[in-house]
Design a protein around this motif. Structure first.
Motif, short mmCIF file in Angstrom:
data_model
loop_
_atom_site.label_atom_id
_atom_site.label_comp_id
_atom_site.label_asym_id
_atom_site.label_seq_id
_atom_site.Cartn_x
_atom_site.Cartn_y
_atom_site.Cartn_z
N SER A 2 37.79 32.82 50.94
CA SER A 2 37.33 32.10 50.12
C SER A 2 37.45 31.04 51.08
CB SER A 2 37.87 32.48 49.03
OG SER A 2 36.36 32.04 48.33
N PHE A 4 35.62 28.87 48.22
CA PHE A 4 35.77 28.00 47.37
C PHE A 4 37.16 28.86 46.11
CE2 PHE A 4 31.81 25.71 46.24
CZ PHE A 4 31.24 25.66 47.12
N ASN A 5 37.51 28.59 45.48
CA ASN A 5 38.55 29.07 44.23
C ASN A 5 38.04 29.70 43.15
OD1 ASN A 5 37.88 26.62 42.60
ND2 ASN A 5 38.79 27.61 41.23
N ILE A 6 37.82 30.73 43.15
CA ILE A 6 37.55 31.63 41.63
C ILE A 6 38.30 31.38 40.58
CG2 ILE A 6 37.26 34.00 41.19
CD1 ILE A 6 36.38 33.14 44.07
N ASN A 32 34.21 38.57 40.97
CA ASN A 32 34.99 37.72 41.86
C ASN A 32 33.25 36.53 42.00
OD1 ASN A 32 37.55 37.54 41.62
ND2 ASN A 32 37.72 38.71 43.74
N THR A 36 32.12 32.92 40.60
CA THR A 36 31.86 32.39 41.27
C THR A 36 30.78 30.85 40.59
OG1 THR A 36 32.65 32.61 43.14
CG2 THR A 36 31.59 31.44 43.47
N HIS A 39 31.00 28.01 38.90
CA HIS A 39 31.25 26.68 39.39
C HIS A 39 29.86 25.40 38.89
CE1 HIS A 39 34.78 26.44 41.29
NE2 HIS A 39 34.46 28.07 41.91
N ASN A 162 27.26 33.58 47.79
CA ASN A 162 28.84 34.39 48.90
C ASN A 162 28.69 33.92 50.27
OD1 ASN A 162 30.90 36.74 48.85
ND2 ASN A 162 29.64 37.47 50.56
N VAL A 165 30.87 30.76 49.98
CA VAL A 165 31.68 30.06 49.46
C VAL A 165 32.55 31.12 49.78
CG1 VAL A 165 30.47 29.26 47.63
CG2 VAL A 165 31.17 31.99 47.40
N ALA A 167 33.67 34.71 48.73
CA ALA A 167 34.32 35.33 47.25
C ALA A 167 35.24 36.28 47.25
CB ALA A 167 33.41 35.89 46.39
#
Length: 177
Positions: A2, A4-6, A32, A36, A39, A162, A165, A167
């Protein structure tokens, strides 16, 4: 991996925390990809409202569209999620693989739907009119056409998010075609 952080529940807004709580009750966990969306202050609610809106398509028909679109858009997360959901809606593993290819030899009406979803997605809305004619000949209506196009848009949003980012999968990975 990923990009991006979840986000965890405590890291999102109060409005998104309430949605997380609803998802926990309804699904048993917060997927997840949905996390996301959180955000953004508004994206998760907007997406869930759009994807959960009434449709002339039944759940099983929606999964045929979701599988075809996610395959065209090469979204590993959505393919994994909709493979699991497809099984919950009664599709066999072989049928799911076929739907991902935009066809359904096991059901002529679903075949026309899957072909349409694939063609719309591949051609970014410049749909082959022979595919549209086949859709209507299979017994679908103009309402079904508009709802299918809306569903293609709905799924494309998730696919694009997805694919951007990445996930982390929290569903079993879908088999390769």
């Amino acid at each position: 991996m990923s990009t991006f952080n979840i986000p965890k529940r405590e890291e999102v807004s109060e409005a998104n925390q309430a949605i997380f709580d609803q998802l926990e009750k309804q699904v048993g966990f917060v997927p997840n990809l949905y996390a996301t969306y959180a955000h953004s202050e508004n994206a998760l609610k907007n997406y869930l409202d759009f994807s959960g809106a009434p449709s002339s398509l039944k759940a099983k028909e929606k999964e045929a569209v979701n599988l075809a679109v996610s395959q065209v858009n090469n979204c590993a997360y959505c393919l994994a999620a909709h493979t699991a959901i497809g099984k919950m809606n009664g599709y066999s593993d072989a049928q799911i693989l076929e739907l991902r290819q935009g066809k359904a030899s096991f059901d002529s009406k679903l075949d026309a739907l899957a072909q349409l979803a694939k063609n719309i997605t591949e051609n970014r809305g410049y749909t082959d009119q022979a595919v549209v004619a086949n859709f209507f000949e299979a017994g679908w209506t103009k309402e079904n056409l508009i709802d299918t196009i809306s569903l293609v848009g709905d799924k494309t949003i998730s696919n694009y998010i997805n694919n951007t980012v990445k996930a982390t999968l929290d569903f079993p990975a879908a088999p390769e075609l």
